[in-house]
Structure formats: structure tokens, C-alpha cells
Design a protein around this motif. Structure first.
Motif, PDB file in Angstrom:
ATOM      1  N   GLU A   6     -48.636  10.393  -3.498  1.00  0.00           N
ATOM      2  CA  GLU A   6     -48.412  10.338  -4.933  1.00  0.00           C
ATOM      3  C   GLU A   6     -48.099  11.724  -5.481  1.00  0.00           C
ATOM      4  OE1 GLU A   6     -52.103   7.599  -4.203  1.00  0.00           O
ATOM      5  OE2 GLU A   6     -51.344   9.553  -3.510  1.00  0.00           O
ATOM      6  N   CYS A  22     -44.712   7.479  -5.875  1.00  0.00           N
ATOM      7  CA  CYS A  22     -45.439   7.221  -4.626  1.00  0.00           C
ATOM      8  C   CYS A  22     -44.403   7.021  -3.527  1.00  0.00           C
ATOM      9  CB  CYS A  22     -46.311   5.982  -4.764  1.00  0.00           C
ATOM     10  SG  CYS A  22     -47.043   5.414  -3.207  1.00  0.00           S
ATOM     11  N   CYS A  96     -51.889   5.138  -5.404  1.00  0.00           N
ATOM     12  CA  CYS A  96     -50.890   4.175  -4.976  1.00  0.00           C
ATOM     13  C   CYS A  96     -51.463   3.396  -3.793  1.00  0.00           C
ATOM     14  CB  CYS A  96     -49.637   4.934  -4.562  1.00  0.00           C
ATOM     15  SG  CYS A  96     -48.337   3.949  -3.829  1.00  0.00           S
TER      16      CYS A  96
END
Length: 123
Positions: A6, A22, A96
Motif C-alpha cells: 500500500e 495497493c 489492502c
């Protein structure tokens, strides 16, 4: 080896915007689902949005509906989270996640996680 990385976090004032990214490697980002989660200090982790990569359906947390938008660039194996009209209560570490199994997606269970990117919103 699957990696989710991320980026894009930072500090903004209330009403501002940020876009989180991400990047997935070693993972087919068109497989089943991906998501964004967040965890504020002293609180439990909560789902922000679930994104079904196979058909594009989304499932947002009520707290972010109308302000956050998820998008995917399959060519770049990247999932984005556009965050607008940020509020102090959006302050958290954002993660993420990715899951190749449809059945696990349906119960918000994710196998792969990134390390997080921090978002701070001041009033």
C-alpha cells in the motif's frame, strides 16, 4: 509469493482527499475479491470496502458511502481507494487485502494482507 504493498497515506485536513494504492505481485488481481480495511488506534479493524474483482461489484461500509470509491487497474495489478471529504474519524491505518476464494470472499475472510498505510485527518 504474494505481496500487497500500500501507499498514498498521509496527513490532511478535514474535507481533503487522498488516494491510496495497493500494488499486488505474485497474485492474480482478477481473482475473487480484494478489499480495504482500516484500524484506528484502540479500535478493532473494520472493513471499508469489498471489491469483487471478477464482476466489479462493491460493498462499502456505511460510514464511507458517497465519499470513498474503489477502483482497479488490472494492467497494473493495482487497487485504488479514492477518499474524498475526509473526516477526523477516518484517521486509521489502512490495509489492502486479497482473497482468491469466492466462498471466503462472501464471509469477508482474506488470505493476503499488506502492511498498511497511515491516514491522519485533522479537524
Amino acid at each position: 509469493q504474494v505481496q500487497l504493498v500500500e501507499s498514498g497515506g498521509g496527513s490532511v485536513q478535514a474535507g481533503g482527499s487522498l488516494r491510496l494504492s495497493c500494488v499486488a505481485s505474485g497474485y492474480d488481481s482478477t481473482s475473487a475479491c480484494m478489499g480495504w480495511f482500516r484500524q484506528a488506534p484502540g479500535k478493532e479493524r473494520e472493513g471499508v470496502v469489498r471489491f469483487y474483482t471478477s464482476h466489479g461489484a462493491t460493498d462499502y461500509n456505511d460510514a464511507v458511502k458517497g465519499r470513498f470509491t474503489v477502483a482497479q487497474d488490472t494492467a497494473k495489478n493495482t487497487l485504488y481507494l479514492q477518499m474524498n471529504d475526509l473526516k477526523p474519524e477516518d484517521t486509521a491505518m489502512y490495509y489492502c487485502s486479497a482473497e482468491p476464494s469466492d466462498s471466503r470472499c462472501s464471509i469477508h475472510a482474506y488470505t493476503y494482507w499488506g502492511q498498511g498505510t497511515e491516514v491522519t485527518v485533522s479537524s
